[in-house]
Motif scaffolding. Sequence first.
Motif, PDB file in Angstrom:
ATOM      1  N   GLN A   1       0.900  -1.172   0.000  1.00 20.28           N
ATOM      2  CA  GLN A   1       0.000   0.000   0.000  1.00 20.28           C
ATOM      3  C   GLN A   1       0.928   1.209   0.000  1.00 20.28           C
TER       4      GLN A   1
ATOM      5  N   GLN B   1       0.172   4.508  -1.211  1.00 15.98           N
ATOM      6  CA  GLN B   1      -0.376   5.824  -0.896  1.00 15.98           C
ATOM      7  C   GLN B   1      -0.369   6.019   0.613  1.00 15.98           C
ATOM      8  N   ALA B   2       0.017   7.140   1.132  1.00 12.31           N
ATOM      9  CA  ALA B   2       0.392   8.336   0.408  1.00 12.31           C
ATOM     10  C   ALA B   2       1.902   8.329   0.076  1.00 12.31           C
TER      11      ALA B   2
ATOM     12  N   PHE C   1      -7.770  -0.290   3.818  1.00  9.32           N
ATOM     13  CA  PHE C   1      -8.752   0.591   3.174  1.00  9.32           C
ATOM     14  C   PHE C   1      -9.853  -0.211   2.496  1.00  9.32           C
ATOM     15  N   GLY C   2     -10.964   0.503   2.174  1.00  7.16           N
ATOM     16  CA  GLY C   2     -12.046  -0.134   1.418  1.00  7.16           C
ATOM     17  C   GLY C   2     -11.532  -0.593   0.073  1.00  7.16           C
ATOM     18  N   GLY C   3     -10.837   0.300  -0.575  1.00 10.31           N
ATOM     19  CA  GLY C   3     -10.252  -0.031  -1.871  1.00 10.31           C
ATOM     20  C   GLY C   3      -9.082   0.878  -2.134  1.00 10.31           C
ATOM     21  N   MET C   4      -8.237   0.469  -3.059  1.00 20.78           N
ATOM     22  CA  MET C   4      -7.128   1.333  -3.484  1.00 20.78           C
ATOM     23  C   MET C   4      -7.040   1.228  -4.997  1.00 20.78           C
TER      24      MET C   4
ATOM     25  N   GLU D   1     -13.526   3.140  -6.978  1.00 21.43           N
ATOM     26  CA  GLU D   1     -12.172   2.842  -7.498  1.00 21.43           C
ATOM     27  C   GLU D   1     -12.137   2.964  -9.019  1.00 21.43           C
TER      28      GLU D   1
ATOM     29  N   PHE E   1      -0.162  15.968  -1.717  1.00 20.68           N
ATOM     30  CA  PHE E   1      -1.298  15.453  -0.950  1.00 20.68           C
ATOM     31  C   PHE E   1      -2.085  16.571  -0.260  1.00 20.68           C
TER      32      PHE E   1
ATOM     33  N   PHE F   1      -5.238  16.626  -2.203  1.00 19.27           N
ATOM     34  CA  PHE F   1      -5.855  15.291  -2.230  1.00 19.27           C
ATOM     35  C   PHE F   1      -7.350  15.359  -2.548  1.00 19.27           C
TER      36      PHE F   1
ATOM     37  N   PRO G   1      -5.343  21.265   3.251  1.00 21.07           N
ATOM     38  CA  PRO G   1      -4.598  21.422   4.507  1.00 21.07           C
ATOM     39  C   PRO G   1      -3.134  21.778   4.253  1.00 21.07           C
TER      40      PRO G   1
ATOM     41  N   LEU H   1       0.374  20.563   4.865  1.00 18.08           N
ATOM     42  CA  LEU H   1       0.996  19.294   5.285  1.00 18.08           C
ATOM     43  C   LEU H   1       2.487  19.430   5.557  1.00 18.08           C
TER      44      LEU H   1
ATOM     45  N   PRO I   1       1.089  12.505   5.752  1.00 16.74           N
ATOM     46  CA  PRO I   1      -0.276  12.497   5.200  1.00 16.74           C
ATOM     47  C   PRO I   1      -1.184  11.448   5.838  1.00 16.74           C
ATOM     48  N   ASP I   2      -0.634  10.329   6.265  1.00 15.47           N
ATOM     49  CA  ASP I   2      -1.471   9.315   6.930  1.00 15.47           C
ATOM     50  C   ASP I   2      -2.162   9.897   8.167  1.00 15.47           C
TER      51      ASP I   2
ATOM     52  N   ALA J   1      -3.097  12.966   8.510  1.00 14.54           N
ATOM     53  CA  ALA J   1      -4.102  13.965   8.122  1.00 14.54           C
ATOM     54  C   ALA J   1      -5.313  13.334   7.444  1.00 14.54           C
TER      55      ALA J   1
ATOM     56  N   LYS K   1     -11.407   2.397   8.379  1.00 12.96           N
ATOM     57  CA  LYS K   1     -12.705   3.073   8.479  1.00 12.96           C
ATOM     58  C   LYS K   1     -13.537   2.505   9.635  1.00 12.96           C
TER      59      LYS K   1
HETATM   60  C1  LIG Z   1      -5.809  15.664   3.504  1.00 16.14           C
HETATM   61  C2  LIG Z   1      -5.239  14.328   3.603  1.00 16.14           C
HETATM   62  C3  LIG Z   1      -3.971  14.278   2.937  1.00 16.14           C
HETATM   63  C4  LIG Z   1      -3.422  13.240   2.453  1.00 16.14           C
HETATM   64  C5  LIG Z   1      -3.911  11.884   2.601  1.00 16.14           C
HETATM   65  C6  LIG Z   1      -3.498  11.015   1.481  1.00 16.14           C
HETATM   66  C7  LIG Z   1      -3.351   9.732   1.625  1.00 16.14           C
HETATM   67  C8  LIG Z   1      -3.508   9.152   2.936  1.00 16.14           C
HETATM   68  C9  LIG Z   1      -3.235   7.719   3.087  1.00 16.14           C
HETATM   69  O1  LIG Z   1      -3.511   7.376   4.404  1.00 16.14           O
HETATM   70  C10 LIG Z   1      -3.837   6.808   2.075  1.00 16.14           C
HETATM   71  C11 LIG Z   1      -5.113   6.727   1.793  1.00 16.14           C
HETATM   72  C12 LIG Z   1      -5.635   5.735   0.895  1.00 16.14           C
HETATM   73  C13 LIG Z   1      -6.932   5.634   0.644  1.00 16.14           C
HETATM   74  C14 LIG Z   1      -7.464   4.613  -0.175  1.00 16.14           C
HETATM   75  C15 LIG Z   1      -8.751   4.384  -0.359  1.00 16.14           C
HETATM   76  C16 LIG Z   1      -9.884   5.141   0.249  1.00 16.14           C
HETATM   77  O2  LIG Z   1     -10.841   5.400  -0.736  1.00 16.14           O
HETATM   78  C17 LIG Z   1     -10.526   4.393   1.371  1.00 16.14           C
HETATM   79  C18 LIG Z   1     -11.582   5.165   2.084  1.00 16.14           C
HETATM   80  C19 LIG Z   1     -11.951   4.533   3.393  1.00 16.14           C
HETATM   81  C20 LIG Z   1     -12.558   3.164   3.258  1.00 16.14           C
HETATM   82  O3  LIG Z   1     -13.543   3.003   2.528  1.00 16.14           O
HETATM   83  O4  LIG Z   1     -12.087   2.225   3.890  1.00 16.14           O
END
Ligand SMILES: CC/C=C\C/C=C\C[C@@H](O)/C=C/C=C/C=C\[C@@H](O)CCCC(=O)O
Length: 617
Positions: A135, A137-138, A268-271, A297, A312, A315, A370, A372, A377-378, A380, A572
């Motif tokens: 995984q 991202q970010a 996450f739900g999806g990536m 997705e 990010f 984002f 925001p 950063l 980013p994780d 935030a 989530k």
């Molecule tokens: C303002 C926040 C700034 C940056 C955050 C960017 C990435 C954060 C990192 O933690 C990765 C995120 C990945 C997300 C992937 C999929 C989402 O759609 C999942 C949403 C939650 C869910 O359904 O489980």
Amino acid sequence: MACARDPNSYSEFDKCIVTFLDWNVRINFDDHTIGGFAHLTVEKKVENPDNLVLDIRDITIEQVTLKETAASLEFEVTNPSNFSFGSKLSIKLGSIPGKSFTVSIKYVTSTEASALQWMTKEKTKGKRQPYLYSQCQAIHARSLLPCQDTPSVKFPYSAKVQAVKEITVLMSAERLGTEPAADSPNEVVTKFSQKVPIPSYLIAIVAGDIESRQIGPRTRVWSEKEMVDEAAYEFAETETMLKTAEGIAGPYLWGIYDLLVLPPTFPFGGMENPCLTFVTPTVLAGDRSLADVIAHEISHSWTGNLVTNRTFEDFWLNEGHTMFLERKILGRMHGESLSQLHAHEGWNNLKDTVTDLTRRGHAPFTRLVPDLRGIDPDDAFSLVPYEKGFSLLYHLETLLGGPKVFETFLRAYIEKFKYQSIGTQDWKDFLYQYFASEVKYQKKLNSVDWDAWLNGQGLPPYNPKYDTSLADPVKALSQRWIEASDEQLDAFSPEDINNISSELIKEFISLLFLANPPISLAKVQHLEKVYNLNQIRNSEIRFKWQRLCIKVRWEESIPLVIQFLNEQGRMKFVRPLYRDLGEWDVARPKAIANFMAHRQEMHNTTEQLVAKDLNLE
Ligand SMILES: CC/C=C\C/C=C\C[C@@H](O)/C=C/C=C/C=C\[C@@H](O)CCCC(=O)O
Ligand SMILES: [Zn+2]
């Protein structure tokens, strides 16, 4: 200092830019490392750059050579700003002729690589082979390979990945087939090609005992054998979703669209990994009711993967537009009223998130854009970019004349910025430019309080009125529950929810959760008695129901919550539930004991964030 243009990357991409990655590695399941070569083709952006600067995290660099001459290049690893999330790899360039060159970096990852989740075979469903998934991202790609780990830089890639032959390897790319490994009779090399330029966060890899079913002309669903038929049923609507998305956003440019169902620890739900969406098994509801994650997705194939946030901080451009497209797909496929209900639910979730972030001292993360600097980013990450972003786009659509007008803009936006990385200002400039033709549009755009929307903390200056008529039956039922006294509960019976979809059962529980003053413990216990809610396996319902049980302090629900926490690791669900338990004196010691007992098998990002949620670190 971090690079001025991306607060979360050291890479000086105004001096040199990576234009191609050729990745040539071996997966070592014995010591949980990936090692080999990253060959990076680099274009000079200035006359004689002194260094090529890359991001790394917990990576050992063994050697760097210039591919053209095989000369060794000197390098140093520093951490000048004490980022807690990586180091700066500076490769001295000397005088290299020409506009571009290729560096070959020999390296090995650490067993702690934050992008990688290693599982022993005993922890998998089938218990036949170990499993690995990424995984990025970010900003975890830097722990997988040295790279310019910023979404400002996009590059195509090819890869050759060696692993034992019982294991199937997939990447966020087209799979070109396998060949025998030159140095080991038990291993094979799988070859990949991703021709569309992508940011580093979309590099993805999975390796395990997985198999697939064809579920559409461009789609296979992959998972361990134990789940693959269930997944094929659940995601059977994928091709219709793809076609619906193409009708809104334009042609799908990535060739294949495969799905991978991961082990339950997937956070996450999806990536939206290109060509291979990663999905949590918690969406396998058995009735296709949670397939909106797939619509989400799929939408990223345009918003995020083609038009990419520059950093990010932007984002919301990825996620707001993706929520907007997701709900359009849903509306086209299942009716506008379902889409409206989802938007209404999203707005409630945004209100909840804003209240919660503010209460926990994180109000700055409620900004759409925001700051950063110095922030991982994780840390935030929240629903804010998703739902505030959606709200802004929905507000603009309504203001500017409705879907006909705004969907044409959306398509033009994708066409204009595809293959690029952009910031919020680019988006806004294009919006004004696109609607420049008529004074009425300009007036409307000028009526938007941009500063409040983009930079303000808290809820946006907006009061949406979504059509929630689909939920009328459960609104009435929840009202009856709220208004009944604890002595009148015999009036309820299992038939009340007989023909109610899981979507609406979730809404029913949400309405009870939002009741003010809160409903009584006796009522929640009676809800369970009449409707058997503890038996429902749908993860979204289970989550809402368990939050309600905790809210009314039903002690007998604690073991059930803990069971859910240990069955899956989707943040989530896991993070709010751990936070809820952590704030309840009776449950807190049990939550901490459970976390301590299970943290080793959790995904490393989830583990770190839950530790913070429980105020342990
Ligand atoms: C303002 C926040 C700034 C940056 C955050 C960017 C990435 C954060 C990192 O933690 C990765 C995120 C990945 C997300 C992937 C999929 C989402 O759609 C999942 C949403 C939650 C869910 O359904 O489980
Ligand atoms: Zn998304």
